[in-house]
Design a protein around this motif. Sequence first.
Motif, PDB file in Angstrom:
ATOM      1  N   LEU A  69       1.042  -1.379   0.048  1.00 21.16           N
ATOM      2  CA  LEU A  69      -0.100   0.007  -0.130  1.00 21.16           C
ATOM      3  C   LEU A  69       0.776   1.283   0.059  1.00 21.16           C
ATOM      4  CD1 LEU A  69      -2.888  -0.820   2.490  1.00 21.16           C
ATOM      5  CD2 LEU A  69      -3.087  -0.737   0.030  1.00 21.16           C
ATOM      6  N   ASP A  70       2.166   1.188   0.528  1.00 17.87           N
ATOM      7  CA  ASP A  70       2.799   2.528   0.810  1.00 17.87           C
ATOM      8  C   ASP A  70       4.090   2.391  -0.462  1.00 17.87           C
ATOM      9  OD1 ASP A  70       1.246   3.436   2.919  1.00 17.87           O
ATOM     10  OD2 ASP A  70       2.115   1.903   4.206  1.00 17.87           O
ATOM     11  N   ASP A  71       4.219   1.497  -1.182  1.00 17.76           N
ATOM     12  CA  ASP A  71       4.909   1.712  -2.496  1.00 17.76           C
ATOM     13  C   ASP A  71       4.666   2.802  -3.195  1.00 17.76           C
ATOM     14  OD1 ASP A  71       6.414  -0.608  -1.079  1.00 17.76           O
ATOM     15  OD2 ASP A  71       5.366  -1.889  -2.736  1.00 17.76           O
ATOM     16  N   PRO A  72       5.748   3.355  -3.909  1.00 15.66           N
ATOM     17  CA  PRO A  72       5.549   4.490  -4.949  1.00 15.66           C
ATOM     18  C   PRO A  72       5.029   3.846  -6.046  1.00 15.66           C
ATOM     19  CG  PRO A  72       7.496   4.852  -3.703  1.00 15.66           C
ATOM     20  CD  PRO A  72       6.902   3.556  -3.248  1.00 15.66           C
ATOM     21  N   VAL A  73       3.927   4.378  -6.695  1.00 17.30           N
ATOM     22  CA  VAL A  73       3.589   3.788  -7.908  1.00 17.30           C
ATOM     23  C   VAL A  73       4.481   4.137  -9.113  1.00 17.30           C
ATOM     24  CG1 VAL A  73       1.281   3.957  -7.289  1.00 17.30           C
ATOM     25  CG2 VAL A  73       1.844   5.936  -8.687  1.00 17.30           C
ATOM     26  N   GLU A  74       5.333   4.993  -9.017  1.00 21.17           N
ATOM     27  CA  GLU A  74       6.011   5.273 -10.352  1.00 21.17           C
ATOM     28  C   GLU A  74       6.954   3.940 -10.725  1.00 21.17           C
ATOM     29  OE1 GLU A  74      10.143   7.474  -8.192  1.00 21.17           O
ATOM     30  OE2 GLU A  74       8.082   8.294  -7.796  1.00 21.17           O
ATOM     31  N   HIS A  75       7.179   3.156  -9.737  1.00 19.36           N
ATOM     32  CA  HIS A  75       7.927   2.008 -10.358  1.00 19.36           C
ATOM     33  C   HIS A  75       7.148   1.202 -11.504  1.00 19.36           C
ATOM     34  CE1 HIS A  75      10.176  -1.871 -10.056  1.00 19.36           C
ATOM     35  NE2 HIS A  75       8.985  -2.469 -10.200  1.00 19.36           N
ATOM     36  N   TRP A  76       5.918   1.302 -11.446  1.00 14.50           N
ATOM     37  CA  TRP A  76       4.940   0.536 -12.300  1.00 14.50           C
ATOM     38  C   TRP A  76       4.441   1.694 -13.507  1.00 14.50           C
ATOM     39  CZ3 TRP A  76       4.878  -0.542  -7.458  1.00 14.50           C
ATOM     40  CH2 TRP A  76       5.170  -1.773  -6.935  1.00 14.50           C
ATOM     41  N   LEU A  77       4.325   3.065 -12.897  1.00 14.24           N
ATOM     42  CA  LEU A  77       3.801   4.225 -13.595  1.00 14.24           C
ATOM     43  C   LEU A  77       4.949   5.361 -13.825  1.00 14.24           C
ATOM     44  CD1 LEU A  77       0.228   4.290 -12.097  1.00 14.24           C
ATOM     45  CD2 LEU A  77       1.030   2.971 -13.848  1.00 14.24           C
ATOM     46  N   PRO A  78       5.943   5.186 -14.396  1.00 16.61           N
ATOM     47  CA  PRO A  78       6.990   5.922 -14.500  1.00 16.61           C
ATOM     48  C   PRO A  78       6.763   7.292 -14.839  1.00 16.61           C
ATOM     49  CG  PRO A  78       7.408   4.509 -16.175  1.00 16.61           C
ATOM     50  CD  PRO A  78       6.231   3.869 -15.199  1.00 16.61           C
ATOM     51  N   GLU A  79       5.417   7.477 -15.654  1.00 16.58           N
ATOM     52  CA  GLU A  79       5.241   8.903 -16.089  1.00 16.58           C
ATOM     53  C   GLU A  79       4.784   9.801 -14.776  1.00 16.58           C
ATOM     54  OE1 GLU A  79       3.520   5.680 -19.030  1.00 16.58           O
ATOM     55  OE2 GLU A  79       4.035   5.803 -16.951  1.00 16.58           O
ATOM     56  N   LEU A  80       4.459   9.092 -13.741  1.00 18.72           N
ATOM     57  CA  LEU A  80       4.046   9.830 -12.470  1.00 18.72           C
ATOM     58  C   LEU A  80       5.249   9.991 -11.689  1.00 18.72           C
ATOM     59  CD1 LEU A  80       0.446   8.073 -11.804  1.00 18.72           C
ATOM     60  CD2 LEU A  80       1.116  10.188 -13.354  1.00 18.72           C
ATOM     61  N   ALA A  81       6.321   9.930 -12.039  1.00 16.28           N
ATOM     62  CA  ALA A  81       7.659  10.268 -11.261  1.00 16.28           C
ATOM     63  C   ALA A  81       7.880  11.869 -11.380  1.00 16.28           C
ATOM     64  CB  ALA A  81       8.688   9.422 -11.640  1.00 16.28           C
ATOM     65  N   GLU A  82       8.443  12.270 -10.514  1.00 18.08           N
ATOM     66  CA  GLU A  82       8.815  13.856 -10.454  1.00 18.08           C
ATOM     67  C   GLU A  82       7.661  14.720 -11.021  1.00 18.08           C
ATOM     68  OE1 GLU A  82      12.334  14.127 -12.981  1.00 18.08           O
ATOM     69  OE2 GLU A  82      13.350  12.776 -11.650  1.00 18.08           O
ATOM     70  N   ARG A  83       6.408  14.440 -10.136  1.00 19.02           N
ATOM     71  CA  ARG A  83       5.246  15.221 -10.667  1.00 19.02           C
ATOM     72  C   ARG A  83       5.395  16.801 -10.106  1.00 19.02           C
ATOM     73  NH1 ARG A  83       4.526  14.598 -13.906  1.00 19.02           N
ATOM     74  NH2 ARG A  83       2.618  15.837 -13.933  1.00 19.02           N
ATOM     75  N   ARG A  84       4.653  17.547 -10.844  1.00 23.61           N
ATOM     76  CA  ARG A  84       4.522  18.962 -10.397  1.00 23.61           C
ATOM     77  C   ARG A  84       3.195  19.164 -10.002  1.00 23.61           C
ATOM     78  NH1 ARG A  84       9.089  21.532 -10.034  1.00 23.61           N
ATOM     79  NH2 ARG A  84       7.797  23.544 -10.479  1.00 23.61           N
ATOM     80  N   VAL A  85       2.932  20.299  -9.101  1.00 18.85           N
ATOM     81  CA  VAL A  85       1.657  20.486  -8.289  1.00 18.85           C
ATOM     82  C   VAL A  85       1.507  21.965  -8.691  1.00 18.85           C
ATOM     83  CG1 VAL A  85       0.582  20.399  -6.226  1.00 18.85           C
ATOM     84  CG2 VAL A  85       2.220  18.696  -6.737  1.00 18.85           C
TER      85      VAL A  85
END
Length: 375
Positions: A69-85
Motif C-alpha cells: 500500500l505504501d509503495d510508490p506507484v512510479e515503479h509501474w507508472l514512471p510517467e508519474l515520477a517527479e510530478r509538479r503541483v
Amino acid sequence: MRELQSMLDSRVADGTVPGAVALVARGGAVEVATAGDLTGESLVRIASIGKPMMAAAVLQLVDDGAFGLDDPVEHWLPELAERRVVRTPQSPVTDTVAADRPITVRDLLESRAGYGFPADFSLPALAPLVGELLQGPPQPQKVMPPDEWLAALARIPMLHQPGEAWLYNICSDIQGVLVSRASGQSLDEALAERLFEPLGMADTGFSAPSGEADRLSPLYRPNPDGAPTVVDPPGGQWSIPPAFPSGAGGLVSSLDDVLTFQRMLLSGGRAEDGRHVMSERAVWQMTTNYLTEQQRADSELFLEGQGWGFGGSVDVTRREPWNARGRYGWVGGTGTAAHLVPTTGLVTILLTQQEMTGPTPPPLMREFWRYAAGG
C-alpha cells in the motif's frame, strides 16, 4: 415488497425514470422490484459503482505481494515520477512546485493522489483534465488508450500534494492502469481472470458480452421539456470493447453480478464456494474511512459528510435516516447505487439508466435508501 414495487412504478409513471431495478437484501431475505424498460436480466452501465470493484483488484495484487500500500506507484507508472503541483489550487497551470513526495498505492486507493475533481469546478488546473482526458459523461469509445492517457495526465500538474486532499474520479482510472501493468495483462483481462470469473460474474466487463448487446438498456439524459433523450442505444458505445477500459466508471454489469460482488465483501472476501477472492483484511481496509473531518468538509459537494474508504464512501455520521453507521458503497452517474452495511449484512442496489445531472443523489435514490433503512 409491494411498497418497493409501488415506489418504482410511480417513478416510472410520472416520468422520473424510464426504468429501474431495485434490490434490498437482509440476510437471506431478498426483495427485488423492476419497472419500466429495465428487468432483472438487463445489462446496465454501472458507472461509478464499479469503483469498489477496481479497488478490489488493486487489493488482490497487494494480497499477492505484487506491491504494498505504501509503495510508490512510479515503479509501474514512471510517467508519474517527479510530478509538479500547482502552487495553490487557484493557481494557473504554469505556476507549479515539485511534489513533496511520491504518489503511493494508498494515495490512489484513498483518492488523495492529487488528481481529480474538487468541489470548485472553476479552478484553472481542471480545464486540461476535462479537455484532454474527456472526464465528463462517460464516452468509452472516445478516450485514448491507457498508455497515451497516462502520458497526457502526466503533462498536467496535480491540484494538490499527495495525501493532502480528497479528489474525485481520476484516481480510479489510474488504478486501472496500475493493475494492468502490474499484472502484465490488459485491464479487462486482469479483472475477468482475477475477480469476475472466480465470482461467476459473467455479465460484468467493459462492454456487453459478445452477442448480448440486446440486453443492454438505452442510456438516457433527463430532458426538462419532455421525454428523456437517448444518449447511448443498446448498440452504442458499450456494445464493443473500448480503447480505454475505465476503472472509474466504464463497466457494464447486471443486478445479479452487483449483488454477487456485494455479498463477497460481506463474507470477508469469499466467493459462494468458500474460496477467498481477496483477504478479509483487504475487505476491512476497503470499508474503513480514511478522510479527516476537514477533508470530508472540503468534499461536501460529493460526499455530503461521508468519509471514503478504498473505492467507495463510508458513512461516519447519522445525518440522514438511511445513514446506518458504517454503510459502504457509492453511486454512479448513470443513475446507479450499491451499498452494504458490514455490521448488519444489509445490501441495497438501485439501477436506472438515466444520467444524474450533478453529484447530488436524485430523489428516487434518497427515497429508496429511506425505504431500505426502514423509515
